[in-house]
Design an enzyme around this catalytic site. Structure first.
Site, short mmCIF file in Angstrom:
data_model
loop_
_atom_site.label_atom_id
_atom_site.label_comp_id
_atom_site.label_asym_id
_atom_site.label_seq_id
_atom_site.Cartn_x
_atom_site.Cartn_y
_atom_site.Cartn_z
CG ASN A 152 -11.05 108.88 23.91
OD1 ASN A 152 -11.80 108.12 24.52
ND2 ASN A 152 -11.39 109.44 22.76
CG HIS B 129 -15.61 114.50 18.80
ND1 HIS B 129 -14.79 114.52 17.71
CD2 HIS B 129 -15.32 113.36 19.47
CE1 HIS B 129 -14.03 113.43 17.72
NE2 HIS B 129 -14.32 112.72 18.77
CG PHE C 105 -10.63 113.42 30.07
CD1 PHE C 105 -11.25 114.49 30.69
CD2 PHE C 105 -10.58 113.39 28.69
CE1 PHE C 105 -11.83 115.51 29.94
CE2 PHE C 105 -11.17 114.39 27.93
CZ PHE C 105 -11.80 115.45 28.56
CB ALA D 64 -7.58 117.82 19.28
CG ASN E 26 -19.47 108.28 19.56
OD1 ASN E 26 -19.01 109.25 18.95
ND2 ASN E 26 -18.74 107.27 19.94
#
Lengths: 471, 143
Positions: free
Chosen positions: A199, A394, A201, A396, A320
């Site tokens: 994920n 953090h 980007f 959706a 994280n």
């Protein structure tokens, strides 16, 4: 499973069996139904079994199933009786988001949209097998583990304000390269400045709407302005550190009394607990440095298109991480170990951890949405320090599995749909686009409205994508 | 996705954020081999040439940790050597001493488009057991 409604957007799973504390869920009714579809709540209950956990095991509005802790999970631990758990931080240590503001507008980007997309894709290595052009010796790599973004700025890759506008000023204290395995070094040394995959980007967006003029001004944001958002973490380096310490903790302390082997942990003050923290800090600094290098490359590349471009860091937040922070517990301020796994720190005004430029308004909270919808800038608020250990959502949060996304969605169609919305996307494969399609995530508006209404962070601006590079 | 030939070797199960598979075999060796194949199948969906060879070695304290460490070796090879595994040509499992030695052939990663980047192997819901005369493993991968 018994779930009690406490008040609007607040639910609780009472303590049962060997749970030390109840589970708190911060979600709307609609989101709660989504969350119930997988093992998120079971995992939040598992976290409540850990020794020394204080008050509640928290699942935020973007929570979804992970391993060990759920993603969107927050828990704080007593320093004497509590534990530190690599599974409460995640494999991608300091997976984080950096927002950059520019002196360009949406229209400036649209004029050169495709060319910029191609140029950035060439400049910033993404996916697997594309190593970094930034190569350093092992000795220098160890300095980077200690210095994070500050190390790179000192070497000429950026400006002082870049790290001043980063959580922990881009360099968390407590890192010790001697606690990092050779295997982690081997995996990470060639990956500095790489986006990775999944994920992660790099996006160019524009400010589509401002909700809070005063705070937006403090963050240097205005309507129609072009901004960059970088989402990535500590790559194979952090993954290996997490893996190494899960195994070590399991070996030393066993997991027989824990509901999930992935929750392996060690007392915070034990040798192993301290060693993990020192190694984790190396990965935290790696991730800060990673985005610092990309920021430098972005500046270099964008100058070809706009010689007078200015790119400044708004903020860089960790998603994280485990941190030692002061919080109010039973009426007294004391230090606790907060684990945030897929959660953003959301401190309100006044906290000394916030950069001076933002201390009066609260810290920026950056929430990437999906590549087809929107991302949000929020501001931290005091309420979060009362109910969620100074944390907010953090992202959706996924609702559809990767395998289902590949089966049911077509990357080509997603790309075409986005193209029609004026969004240009680049990825290593259509499969990767399908996996990250807007449909696989919860509705970002709904998630953001929950935390806004709860008051743990407040809406400042909405960003909409123009150029998307996914790893 | 797995083709017909592979359906008996492994299958994928639903998981919201990550990938989960079960692998099968008549022997423990086979279940380890097929678990690796399931991992390869997630990472890429095209044929990888057999141009390079690496040896890997993994130890464990039980079958699960041996599986974790065995599969992790492939992630280390990808990150540190830029090497994409194609096939396991030789696998020696010592069940008593809980170690594995294997020879892997494959190619340089830069010549291929990867379909998925696996960050880590996890212990989440992991098992390896014998059911009837069949060995079965289950692994969740962090993506």
């Amino acid at each position: 499973m018994e779930i009690k409604k406490i008040s609007e957007n607040i639910y609780e799973i009472p303590k049962e069996g060997k749970m030390n504390v109840p589970v708190r869920i911060y979600a709307s009714e609609k989101i709660l139904e989504d969350i119930k579809n997988d093992k998120t709540l079971e995992q939040a209950k598992n976290v409540a079994h850990l020794p020394g956990i204080i008050n509640t095991s928290i699942a935020l509005a973007d929570a979804h199933q992970g391993y060990g802790f759920p993603i969107g999970g927050v828990a704080a631990f007593d320093l004497d009786k509590g534990v530190i758990s690599p599974g409460g931080v995640g494999y991608d240590i300091n997976c984080s988001v950096r927002l950059l503001r520019t002196n360009l507008t949406k229209q400036d980007i649209l004029k050169n949209q495709k060319e910029i997309l191609e140029a950035l894709d060439r400049k910033i290595p993404s996916g697997v097998g594309r190593g970094s052009s930034f190569q350093i010796t092992k000795e220098e790599f160890k300095k980077l583990m200690l210095g994070g973004a500050q190390y790179l700025v000192e070497k000429g890759y950026g400006q002082k304000e870049d790290y001043l506008h980063t959580e922990e000023e881009g360099c968390i204290k407590g890192a010790d390269p001697n606690k990092v395995s050779e295997k982690a070094i081997k995996r990470g040394i060639g990956q500095i400045g790489t986006l990775g995959a999944g994920n992660h980007f790099l996006e160019i967006l524009f400010v589509d709407e401002i909700f809070d003029e005063k705070t937006a001004k403090a963050f240097g944001l205005k309507k129609n302005q072009a901004v960059f958002l970088i989402h990535c973490g500590s790559r194979g380096f952090g993954h290996q550190i997490a893996s190494d310490y899960i195994k070590k903790m399991e070996q030393e302390y066993g997991t027989e009394n824990l509901p999930d082997r992935e929750l392996a942990c060690a007392p915070i003050k034990s040798r192993l607990g301290k060693d993990y923290y020192s190694a984790m800090c190396c990965a935290v600094n790696f991730a800060f440095a990673n985005k610092q290098l990309m920021t430098h490359w972005l500046r270099e590349e964008m100058k070809y298109f706009f010689p007078k471009i200015e790119i400044e860091v708004v903020y860089d937040v960790c998603h994280n991480i485990a941190k030692f922070e002061k919080h109010l517990v039973d009426g007294k301020i004391r230090e606790v170990c907060v684990h945030r796994k897929g959660a953003t720190r959301s401190f309100g005004p006044g906290r000394e951890e916030i950069p001076k430029a933002y201390r009066k308004v609260g810290q920026p909270v950056l929430i990437p949405g999906t590549m087809g919808t929107a991302s949000y800038v929020l501001v931290g608020a005091k309420k979060s320090e009362e109910i969620s250990w100074g944390s907010s959502v953090h992202g959706a949060g996924r609702v559809m599995s990767r395998s289902k996304a590949i089966r049911e969605l077509k990357g080509e169609e997603t790309k075409e749909k986005l193209h029609k919305k004026n969004i240009e996307i680049k990825s290593r494969s259509f499969k990767a686009i399908a996996e990250e399609s807007p449909e696989v995530y919860k509705d970002i508006e709904e998630v953001v409205n929950v935390v806004h209404d709860l008051g743990i962070s407040k809406k400042v601006a909405r960003l909409k994508p123009l150029v998307v590079i996914i790893g | 996705m797995e083709n017909k030939k592979n359906t008996k070797k492994f299958k994928f199960l639903p998981h919201t954020a990550d990938r989960k598979f079960q692998a099968f075999g008549k022997t423990p060796e086979e279940v380890f081999k097929n678990s690796a194949l399931a991992l390869f199948n997630i990472i890429y969906d095209k044929k990888i040439s057999e141009k390079k060879k690496f040896k890997i070695h993994a130890k464990g304290k039980d079958l699960e940790s041996l599986m974790y460490n065995f599969l992790e070796e492939f992630l280390v090879l990808i990150d540190s050597k830029n090497f994409l595994p194609s096939k396991i040509v030789n696998l020696k499992l010592n069940k008593k001493r809980l170690n594995i030695e294997a020879e892997i052939v494959g190619d340089s990663a830069e010549d291929y488009n990867i379909s998925e980047h696996v960050k880590a192997i996890t212990y989440n819901e992991m098992f390896i057991k014998k059911i009837g005369d069949k060995w079965i493993s289950q692994v969740v991968l962090d993506i």
